[in-house]
Write an enzyme that holds these catalytic residues in place. Structure first.
Site, PDB file in Angstrom:
ATOM      1  N   LYS A 138       0.824  -1.209   0.000  1.00 42.68           N
ATOM      2  CA  LYS A 138       0.000   0.000   0.000  1.00 42.68           C
ATOM      3  C   LYS A 138       0.863   1.266   0.000  1.00 42.68           C
ATOM      4  O   LYS A 138       0.710   2.158  -0.842  1.00 42.68           O
ATOM      5  CB  LYS A 138      -0.923  -0.033   1.221  1.00 42.68           C
ATOM      6  N   CYS A 180      -4.108  11.332   0.877  1.00 40.17           N
ATOM      7  CA  CYS A 180      -3.334  10.084   0.855  1.00 40.17           C
ATOM      8  C   CYS A 180      -1.874  10.253   0.453  1.00 40.17           C
ATOM      9  O   CYS A 180      -0.977   9.905   1.217  1.00 40.17           O
ATOM     10  CB  CYS A 180      -4.016   9.088  -0.068  1.00 40.17           C
TER      11      CYS A 180
HETATM   12  C1  UGA Z   1      -4.524   7.905  -4.227  1.00 40.07           C
HETATM   13  C2  UGA Z   1      -4.157   6.641  -5.029  1.00 40.07           C
HETATM   14  O1  UGA Z   1      -4.226   6.914  -6.430  1.00 40.07           O
HETATM   15  C3  UGA Z   1      -5.091   5.488  -4.665  1.00 40.07           C
HETATM   16  O2  UGA Z   1      -4.680   4.312  -5.334  1.00 40.07           O
HETATM   17  C4  UGA Z   1      -5.045   5.262  -3.151  1.00 40.07           C
HETATM   18  O3  UGA Z   1      -5.934   4.253  -2.750  1.00 40.07           O
HETATM   19  C5  UGA Z   1      -5.445   6.535  -2.442  1.00 40.07           C
HETATM   20  O4  UGA Z   1      -4.527   7.587  -2.828  1.00 40.07           O
HETATM   21  C6  UGA Z   1      -5.361   6.243  -0.965  1.00 40.07           C
HETATM   22  O5  UGA Z   1      -4.257   5.982  -0.457  1.00 40.07           O
HETATM   23  O6  UGA Z   1      -6.417   6.142  -0.329  1.00 40.07           O
HETATM   24  P1  UGA Z   1      -6.373   9.839  -4.474  1.00 40.07           P
HETATM   25  O7  UGA Z   1      -5.716  10.493  -3.294  1.00 40.07           O
HETATM   26  O8  UGA Z   1      -7.839   9.741  -4.516  1.00 40.07           O
HETATM   27  O9  UGA Z   1      -5.818   8.327  -4.631  1.00 40.07           O
HETATM   28  O10 UGA Z   1      -5.899  10.684  -5.725  1.00 40.07           O
HETATM   29  P2  UGA Z   1      -5.202  10.453  -7.136  1.00 40.07           P
HETATM   30  O11 UGA Z   1      -6.198  10.422  -8.215  1.00 40.07           O
HETATM   31  O12 UGA Z   1      -4.215   9.371  -7.094  1.00 40.07           O
HETATM   32  O13 UGA Z   1      -4.446  11.865  -7.265  1.00 40.07           O
HETATM   33  C7  UGA Z   1      -3.553  12.304  -6.243  1.00 40.07           C
HETATM   34  C8  UGA Z   1      -2.970  13.655  -6.603  1.00 40.07           C
HETATM   35  O14 UGA Z   1      -2.028  13.526  -7.660  1.00 40.07           O
HETATM   36  C9  UGA Z   1      -3.984  14.708  -7.079  1.00 40.07           C
HETATM   37  O15 UGA Z   1      -3.667  15.942  -6.478  1.00 40.07           O
HETATM   38  C10 UGA Z   1      -3.771  14.765  -8.575  1.00 40.07           C
HETATM   39  O16 UGA Z   1      -4.104  16.011  -9.112  1.00 40.07           O
HETATM   40  C11 UGA Z   1      -2.279  14.485  -8.669  1.00 40.07           C
HETATM   41  N1  UGA Z   1      -1.853  13.909  -9.956  1.00 40.07           N
HETATM   42  C12 UGA Z   1      -2.265  12.657 -10.321  1.00 40.07           C
HETATM   43  C13 UGA Z   1      -0.986  14.618 -10.772  1.00 40.07           C
HETATM   44  O17 UGA Z   1      -0.580  15.757 -10.456  1.00 40.07           O
HETATM   45  N2  UGA Z   1      -0.570  14.041 -11.950  1.00 40.07           N
HETATM   46  C14 UGA Z   1      -0.966  12.808 -12.330  1.00 40.07           C
HETATM   47  O18 UGA Z   1      -0.539  12.344 -13.409  1.00 40.07           O
HETATM   48  C15 UGA Z   1      -1.832  12.093 -11.500  1.00 40.07           C
END
Ligand code: UGA
Length: 459
Positions: A208, A264
């Protein structure tokens, strides 16, 4: 749509318990109910339990309300653990584990659940909460009679229901003594048809943390490539496209932006770094990942200053407050750092978010929270696109926005807008890692990318 689990689901679906009705707990409860299980949910906050029992959903997560409503007769909500223990043997623990001042995770809520369950040999605690590596072993040592299974979640906010129903993998970690419980937990997920990783508890816990840390590393990496591209004249969108076609790299999580946020990534990356540090190992790479992310949030200020000079007395519109689209979550959102930095520079901040407005009001003292994007942009000297909500792309930038703004400066923190169209409409456009897009019509080559990385795949 309905997730039809009936053809493959075992007929004897056993009742389960969910302890902690936050975002992870509710999604878990709703999805298991959808798969046909009776789900007994417990939370210690009476108002939340009452609201859930009335059919109200306290958080914004696509499809969640629909699933809870459809499966109401299979779901029960209580503040009392006793009926949950009576009805269910497999107890999913989904309480939160926030960071403490030292950077370690606060496990007091988990510990309380363990104590409350008492010395049952019939029950198993299935850990969904993100906990430091070693937590499961410590609990199992202390409470030998209790079955312990690590079953981390990999749900993304905004697409959590779909992620639950169509997982890339399901991780089930248990020691030999809890093997039978682990089998039962694995069985719960069988209808989903995903690969099941059966492993030991510490490895499950590490999967995780390492997964989140790796994804955060990917983001900080592409953000640095974007920053260097700005200096050297390359277009990071083209670079990411070319890199992503390599199977070993893959196209996902290569979207540069103004830093990752949320409840997260920031927490889990720091937790892993801290965990390593506590064991005497200096996790140098993660230190850099965190620092790059912090600096990335602040780069926007320089981009605004490039066009506006001093920001003292300037009106700056922030489009988007949530840490990503399709959620109202503002925890560790880049918008918060940005608003504080802008106000520190003497600017007036006018923020708008389609769903996180109410939370913005609490979290951004001193900023004006507006009721619409146009209101935020009215008279603005500069605009920053912080969150890639689809409605920002649908704004009539040339016809409606341009005449409203005092000066047409747009910093697109997610490379989300149509750079060429904005440049043609007379905007000074700054993306992330796209120096050619900033030059204006004719020279701007890259169109805004399709969709957004955080957007749920419509199912
Ligand atoms: C993240 C993980 O993707 C999940 O797999 C995990 O279960 C979750 O954390 C957790 O630990 O509970 P989440 O926090 O919902 O999920 O968000 P993401 O969609 O992963 O995005 C995280 C951040 O990264 C956002 O601020 C998003 O804007 C940024 N991001 C994402 C980028 O800047 N570039 C990208 O290419 C992808």
């Amino acid at each position: 749509m309905t997730y039809d689990a009936t053809p493959t689901a075992p007929p004897d679906r056993e009742p389960i318990g969910v302890i902690g009705c936050g975002w992870v707990g509710l999604v878990t409860a709703a999805c298991f109910a959808e798969l046909g299980h009776e789900v007994h949910c417990r939370d210690i906050v009476p108002e939340k339990v009452e609201a859930l029992a009335r059919g109200e959903v306290p958080i914004f997560e696509p499809r969640l309300a629909e699933l809870l409503e459809r499966n109401r007769e299979r779901l029960s909500f209580t503040t009392d653990l006793a009926p949950v223990l009576d009805h269910a043997r497999l107890l999913f623990c989904a309480v939160d584990t926030p960071p403490t001042y030292s950077g370690d995770a606060d496990l007091s809520r988990v510990e309380r659940v363990v104590d409350e369950i008492g010395d049952s040999t019939d029950h198993a605690l299935i850990m969904k909460s993100t906990v430091p590596v070693g937590t499961g072993r410590a609990i199992a040592r202390r409470r030998e009679e209790l079955g312990y299974v690590s079953n981390p979640e990999f749900l993304k906010e905004g697409s959590a229901v779909d992620d639950f129903m169509r997982p890339d993998r399901v991780v089930v970690g248990a020691e030999d003594g809890a093997g039978a419980f682990a089998e039962r937990v694995a069985g719960l997920y069988e209808p989903l048809g995903a690969p099941i990783v059966r492993t030991d508890v510490a490895s499950a816990e590490m999967i995780k943390l390492a997964s989140n840390a790796f994804l955060a590393t990917k983001i900080s990496f592409i953000n640095e490539i974007a920053n260097v591209s700005e200096e050297l004249g390359a277009d990071v969108a083209e670079v990411a496209r070319g890199m992503g076609m390599d199977d070993r790299i893959g196209p996902k999580f290569l979207q540069p932006g103004i830093g990752y946020g949320g409840s997260c990534f920031p927490k889990d990356v720091s937790a892993l770094k801290q965990l390593a540090g506590n064991s005497g190992y200096h996790f140098q790479l993660l230190t850099a990942v965190i620092e790059v992310n912090e600096l990335q949030k602040r780069r926007t200020i320089g981009k605004l200053k490039k066009h506006l000079g001093s920001l003292v007395g300037k009106e700056i519109a922030l489009l988007g407050v949530a840490f990503k689209p399709h959620t109202d979550d503002v925890r560790e959102a880049t918008s918060l750092v940005l608003a504080a930095r802008l106000m520190g520079e003497g600017a007036n901040v006018r923020a708008y978010d389609p769903v996180a407005g109410a939370r913005a009001q609490e979290m951004m003292p001193g900023a004006t929270v507006c009721a619409s994007a146009l209101e935020a942009l009215d008279g603005a000297d500069g605009a920053v696109l912080v969150t890639e909500w689809p409605e920002f792309r649908e704004l009539d930038w040339a016809g409606e926005v341009r005449p409203r703004m005092a000066s047409p400066v747009v910093v697109d923190g997610r490379n989300f807008l149509d750079a060429r169209a904005l440049a043609e409409a007379g905007f000074s456009y700054e993306g992330v890692g796209r120096p050619r897009a900033a030059l204006g019509a004719g020279e701007a080559a890259a169109p805004a990318r399709e969709g957004s990385h955080g957007a749920p795949s419509a199912a």
